[in-house]
Design a protein around this motif. Sequence first.
Motif: not given
Length: 325
Positions: A277-282
């Motif tokens: 999905k091309g979604v980054m996360f912290i």
Amino acid sequence: MRKTSFVLALLLAGQLTVLGQQTETVGKSPWGSDDEIGSLNLMSNYTRFEVLSQIKSGKTYDLSVDYFVGMPSFHSLGDPGYQYWLTHTPNGTAVDNPNGLGKAMNRKVSYTGDAISMYTHMGTHIDALNHFGLNGKIWNGFTPEKHLGDKGWKKTGAETIPPIIARGVMIDVKSSKGIFPENYRITVNDLQDALKKQRLKLQPGDFVVMRTGQAEFYEDANHYLDNYPGISLDAVKWLIEEQGTMLLGADNLSFEAFPPEREDNWVPVHTYLLAEKGVMFIEQMYLEELAKDEVYEFAFIAASLKLKGASGSPLRPLAIPIKSE
């Protein structure tokens, strides 16, 4: 015009679901073949100004953790822990005279210098899109054969991550649900129940952070790393595909829970978000003060270090409360 562009971007983001990687293959970016930041393309001057204009006070919450020797880390996978050492001390400088200015000068002007060594995925950090891939490719079809050199990735490195300003929403699952069983996987219902109690609705383009309460044990690495709760794959899909979430975060070590919920993938949440999905996360955020003050909606501001080619980077995220509509 800016608002129209934002709406178009959201419609493009919706194509990520259509390109749905049910067979677990890397996603093709709707923002073009050169895209390296995925869903962060949803940010614009309009969206940044919109959230900043809603700030209602100057009170600021620091959502990052401390770095110290002995802090929690991924040492079980062989990655290096956090190391700190002094390179100069006031007395040592007077004895060694490294600047050639003599003992009197070095007694007068005390000098302390230090250095650190660490894994890039320690403490509060963001995962870049090259961190995990599928079947020999990372997000947007980039491959190590073409895009990975001896000094890091030529695509999607941490240096490409833009400063982030967005509407932030904390889903306080810990306060809503209470004590978690070991290795608990947070469900869609858990998220929905917490949001209902908080009287909040998510919006497309949000930064959504999930509180498990794990940060309470951050100073005790053994406790912090022990059988912690994490989000389920279905819950993540609900956030991305139905709510249009732009960026995710949590206060645990690695966002998802272990052992993995799929037998054919040891980090299915990571690969779904980063590669598909091309979604980054912290990860490893500090949310206890937000929870104490019941601040669930805020302007989220963060910027990571521009570590060229790296798969992740430390960052210092801030939350400033905004007015509720």
